[in-house]
Motif scaffolding. Structure first.
Motif, PDB file in Angstrom:
ATOM      1  N   TYR A 253       0.682  -1.043   0.273  1.00  0.00           N
ATOM      2  CA  TYR A 253      -0.025   0.048  -0.007  1.00  0.00           C
ATOM      3  C   TYR A 253       1.098   1.338  -0.038  1.00  0.00           C
ATOM      4  CZ  TYR A 253      -4.307  -2.506   1.156  1.00  0.00           C
ATOM      5  OH  TYR A 253      -5.612  -3.486   1.122  1.00  0.00           O
ATOM      6  N   VAL A 254       0.257   2.393  -0.547  1.00  0.00           N
ATOM      7  CA  VAL A 254       0.911   3.683  -0.542  1.00  0.00           C
ATOM      8  C   VAL A 254       0.263   4.335   0.463  1.00  0.00           C
ATOM      9  CG1 VAL A 254       1.596   5.904  -1.569  1.00  0.00           C
ATOM     10  CG2 VAL A 254       1.851   3.666  -3.046  1.00  0.00           C
ATOM     11  N   MET A 255       0.906   4.790   1.723  1.00  0.00           N
ATOM     12  CA  MET A 255       0.091   5.687   2.585  1.00  0.00           C
ATOM     13  C   MET A 255       0.208   7.009   2.533  1.00  0.00           C
ATOM     14  SD  MET A 255      -0.935   2.499   3.917  1.00  0.00           S
ATOM     15  CE  MET A 255      -1.557   2.984   5.264  1.00  0.00           C
ATOM     16  N   GLY A 256      -0.709   7.784   3.113  1.00  0.00           N
ATOM     17  CA  GLY A 256      -0.783   9.317   2.975  1.00  0.00           C
ATOM     18  C   GLY A 256      -0.737   9.781   4.364  1.00  0.00           C
ATOM     19  N   GLU A 257      -1.567  10.763   4.603  1.00  0.00           N
ATOM     20  CA  GLU A 257      -1.401  11.496   5.972  1.00  0.00           C
ATOM     21  C   GLU A 257      -2.137  10.683   6.983  1.00  0.00           C
ATOM     22  OE1 GLU A 257       0.390  14.217   6.886  1.00  0.00           O
ATOM     23  OE2 GLU A 257       1.230  14.413   5.011  1.00  0.00           O
ATOM     24  N   LEU A 262      -3.630   5.865   0.642  1.00  0.00           N
ATOM     25  CA  LEU A 262      -3.709   6.979  -0.182  1.00  0.00           C
ATOM     26  C   LEU A 262      -4.792   6.685  -1.048  1.00  0.00           C
ATOM     27  CD1 LEU A 262      -2.131   9.606  -0.567  1.00  0.00           C
ATOM     28  CD2 LEU A 262      -1.009   8.667  -2.517  1.00  0.00           C
ATOM     29  N   SER A 263      -5.809   7.528  -1.346  1.00  0.00           N
ATOM     30  CA  SER A 263      -7.011   7.191  -2.101  1.00  0.00           C
ATOM     31  C   SER A 263      -7.011   8.277  -3.285  1.00  0.00           C
ATOM     32  CB  SER A 263      -8.161   7.229  -1.216  1.00  0.00           C
ATOM     33  OG  SER A 263      -8.724   8.534  -0.915  1.00  0.00           O
ATOM     34  N   LYS A 264      -7.935   8.001  -4.315  1.00  0.00           N
ATOM     35  CA  LYS A 264      -8.047   8.970  -5.333  1.00  0.00           C
ATOM     36  C   LYS A 264      -8.567  10.352  -4.883  1.00  0.00           C
ATOM     37  CE  LYS A 264      -9.096   5.999  -9.470  1.00  0.00           C
ATOM     38  NZ  LYS A 264      -9.888   5.665 -10.532  1.00  0.00           N
ATOM     39  N   ASP A 266      -7.472  11.629  -2.306  1.00  0.00           N
ATOM     40  CA  ASP A 266      -6.572  12.621  -1.650  1.00  0.00           C
ATOM     41  C   ASP A 266      -5.909  13.561  -2.606  1.00  0.00           C
ATOM     42  OD1 ASP A 266      -6.934  11.502   0.952  1.00  0.00           O
ATOM     43  OD2 ASP A 266      -5.699   9.928   0.293  1.00  0.00           O
ATOM     44  N   PRO A 267      -5.785  14.942  -2.321  1.00  0.00           N
ATOM     45  CA  PRO A 267      -5.445  15.773  -3.418  1.00  0.00           C
ATOM     46  C   PRO A 267      -4.157  15.474  -3.761  1.00  0.00           C
ATOM     47  CG  PRO A 267      -6.412  17.145  -1.556  1.00  0.00           C
ATOM     48  CD  PRO A 267      -6.409  15.622  -1.239  1.00  0.00           C
ATOM     49  N   GLU A 268      -3.132  15.059  -2.986  1.00  0.00           N
ATOM     50  CA  GLU A 268      -1.833  14.711  -3.334  1.00  0.00           C
ATOM     51  C   GLU A 268      -1.553  13.468  -4.154  1.00  0.00           C
ATOM     52  OE1 GLU A 268      -2.151  13.130   0.967  1.00  0.00           O
ATOM     53  OE2 GLU A 268      -2.693  14.547  -0.220  1.00  0.00           O
ATOM     54  N   SER A 269      -2.706  12.929  -4.536  1.00  0.00           N
ATOM     55  CA  SER A 269      -2.444  11.449  -5.132  1.00  0.00           C
ATOM     56  C   SER A 269      -2.778  11.772  -6.655  1.00  0.00           C
ATOM     57  CB  SER A 269      -3.629  10.307  -4.681  1.00  0.00           C
ATOM     58  OG  SER A 269      -4.798  10.884  -4.874  1.00  0.00           O
ATOM     59  N   SER A 270      -3.405  12.861  -6.869  1.00  0.00           N
ATOM     60  CA  SER A 270      -3.667  13.152  -8.414  1.00  0.00           C
ATOM     61  C   SER A 270      -2.221  13.467  -9.567  1.00  0.00           C
ATOM     62  CB  SER A 270      -4.313  14.312  -8.445  1.00  0.00           C
ATOM     63  OG  SER A 270      -4.664  14.645 -10.020  1.00  0.00           O
ATOM     64  N   LEU A 271      -2.081  12.547 -10.471  1.00  0.00           N
ATOM     65  CA  LEU A 271      -1.049  12.602 -11.306  1.00  0.00           C
ATOM     66  C   LEU A 271      -0.692  14.187 -12.060  1.00  0.00           C
ATOM     67  CD1 LEU A 271       1.651  11.631 -12.782  1.00  0.00           C
ATOM     68  CD2 LEU A 271       0.017  10.802 -14.660  1.00  0.00           C
ATOM     69  N   SER A 272      -2.239  14.752 -12.185  1.00  0.00           N
ATOM     70  CA  SER A 272      -2.213  16.166 -12.677  1.00  0.00           C
ATOM     71  C   SER A 272      -1.458  17.159 -12.016  1.00  0.00           C
ATOM     72  CB  SER A 272      -3.721  16.232 -13.127  1.00  0.00           C
ATOM     73  OG  SER A 272      -4.395  16.466 -11.951  1.00  0.00           O
TER      74      SER A 272
END
Length: 495
Positions: A253-257, A262-264, A266-272
């Protein structure tokens, strides 16, 4: 359905659904598959899983292809490339899935299930209350012809369920080692909806079988579906559709805060977000590769070619990896430093014009940009930083940053600026060093070291306390504009 000829070598796949903007977890999966294929001189199949008409979109499909091209993750078979197992969009393969489902039923590997959602939930609740596993209980496994007729007379339309074996399923995960799943924890599961639409649980393994995928590298969230797919592979092999079971490796898994996955959303997950900020594809991919893998104990920055040469799926760590934006930025900054100067200057181009640039197009001076670019390259974290770092060159007056003004313009700054202006006016402007000596001398007259002396000059000329190397910036800006801005600052300070 005849099986296709078996190709040789490693064959992996990247098979996203075209729903929304690609996220960094998806990119990490694509990267590991790409690196694995390239390391083994194998084949990367890019397949689009677009059977969910309610959620899939052509816009997202276009974004997926554009993102892969931007990242530089080329594929050997798939959209825009073709290949021996086309088409590579599941929405164009529906007849294949219907045929496989029919053959599975005829061979006894699948059956019609007439249970309603309400009945299923009632039985699940009873199982939970009794402390039993709450998966499907096999009620429709052995229906008589009379029972089937009665259900059909009620107007019920069945789904198709795959019949799981009654013994444990054991396999060796390429990342996690040997795993065993017991029958009570892997019940029969649906493969075709009541409306005839195939489910992911069918189409994904069928395509992997028909496309002769040898290794399935995917996220840990799909681990629970693996024993079901292994059982299905055995059935497909019996039918001649598959050549056996591929090797599976489940990425961490890739974890966020807050240590949450980390899910779609989450703002920091977006490639754009990273594209818009000016991350380099190489920098972003370098960082994402470290989410579960490492190049070496003492080297975090490396090229994609170096990653390909070193990549071994056995070295992937099963533990969750935490996404650290600051580290991602630091690694990207290192990749910016590694660029050829010409390539760096060209890469900055989007952020030197509208809508990012606050100056008029005609105000942009190519010669000034080329002169300052080498100094900017040593300072940027992301390419979008360039706009604020060079705007002083192309605006008529520097930006008004009151916080910077208040920080730099202390008591005595007016006198310091007057002295600095006098010495700069008489300095040699053919190189940065004489300009530095002029400001240093002005500071010494007022009992200030260079750091304190140059702060008011920097804010007067650029508008900010932080920026590119000051004296190189003054040289590019030129004597006339520099002195005019110091004059304006003096006027603002009271003359």
């Amino acid at each position: 359905m005849a099986s296709a000829a078996t190709p040789t070598g490693v064959r992996v796949r990247f098979c996203p659904s075209p729903t929304g903007n690609p996220h960094v977890g998806l990119v990490r999966t694509a990267l590991f598959n790409w690196a694995f294929a390239r390391h083994h001189q194998g084949t990367l199949v890019f397949r689009i899983e677009d059977t969910d008409a309610a959620r899939d979109s052509e816009e997202s499909y276009a974004q997926l292809l554009d993102s892969m091209r931007w990242l530089g993750l080329d594929w050997d078979e798939g959209p825009e490339v073709g290949g021996p197992y086309a088409p590579y969009r599941q929405s164009q393969r529906m007849e294949i899935y219907a045929d496989v489902a029919r053959r599975l039923k005829e061979a006894g590997h699948a059956y019609d299930c007439y249970c309603t959602n309400e009945e299923l939930e009632e039985r699940r609740a009873e199982a939970r209350a009794a402390g039993r596993p709450s998966g499907y209980d096999g009620k429709c496994r052995t229906l008589s012809d009379e029972q089937v007729a009665a259900y059909r007379a009620e107007g019920r339309t069945p789904i198709v369920r795959f019949r799981m074996p009654d013994e444990p399923i054991t396999f060796t995960d390429l990342v996690r080692g040997e795993l065993t799943f017991t029958p009570e924890n892997v019940p029969d599961y649906g493969i075709v909806r009541a409306n005839g639409a195939p489910l992911y649980t069918l189409v994904n393994p069928v395509d992997d079988a028909l496309m002769r995928i040898t290794h399935v590298l995917r996220g840990e969230d799909l681990l629970s579906s693996t024993p079901r797919q292994i059982a299905l592979y055995h059935a497909l092999t019996e039918l001649g559709v598959a050549d056996g079971v591929p090797a599976f490796g489940h990425l961490p898994y890739v974890m966020g805060e807050g240590n949450k996955k980390l899910s779609k959303r989450d703002p920091e997950s977006s490639l754009s977000l990273y594209r818009e900020r000016g991350f380099l594809p190489e920098g972003l991919l370098n960082y994402l590769s470290l989410l579960g893998w490492s190049y070496s104990a003492d080297q975090d920055v490396f090229s994609l070619a170096e990653m390909v040469a070193a990549f071994d799926i056995a070295d992937v760590n099963a533990n969750p990896a935490r996404f650290d934006l600051r580290k991602a930025e630091a690694i990207n900054a290192d990749h910016i430093r590694r660029m050829e100067p010409k390539a760096f200057a060209e890469a900055c181009a989007p952020w030197l014009r509208a809508p990012y640039a606050p100056w008029a197009p005609e105000a942009f001076d190519e010669a000034a940009w080329q002169a300052i670019a080498p100094h900017a390259q040593t300072r940027l974290t992301v390419l979008s930083d360039i706009t604020a770092n060079v705007d002083f060159l192309f605006l008529d007056t520097p930006v008004e940053d009151e916080a910077s003004w208040a920080k730099a313009m202390k008591e005595g700054s007016r006198e310091l600026l007057r002295t600095a202006r006098e010495k700069l006016a008489g300095a040699d402007w053919s190189a940065p060093e004489p300009l530095k000596e002029a400001v240093l001398a002005a500071g010494e007259e007022h009992g200030l070291k260079l750091g304190k002396a140059q702060a008011p000059v920097r804010v007067a000329v650029t508008g900010r306390t932080i920026g590119l190397p000051l004296f190189e910036s003054l040289q590019v800006l030129g004597r006339e504009r520099t002195l005019a801005r110091i004059d304006a600052a003096l006027e603002k300070l009271g003359g």
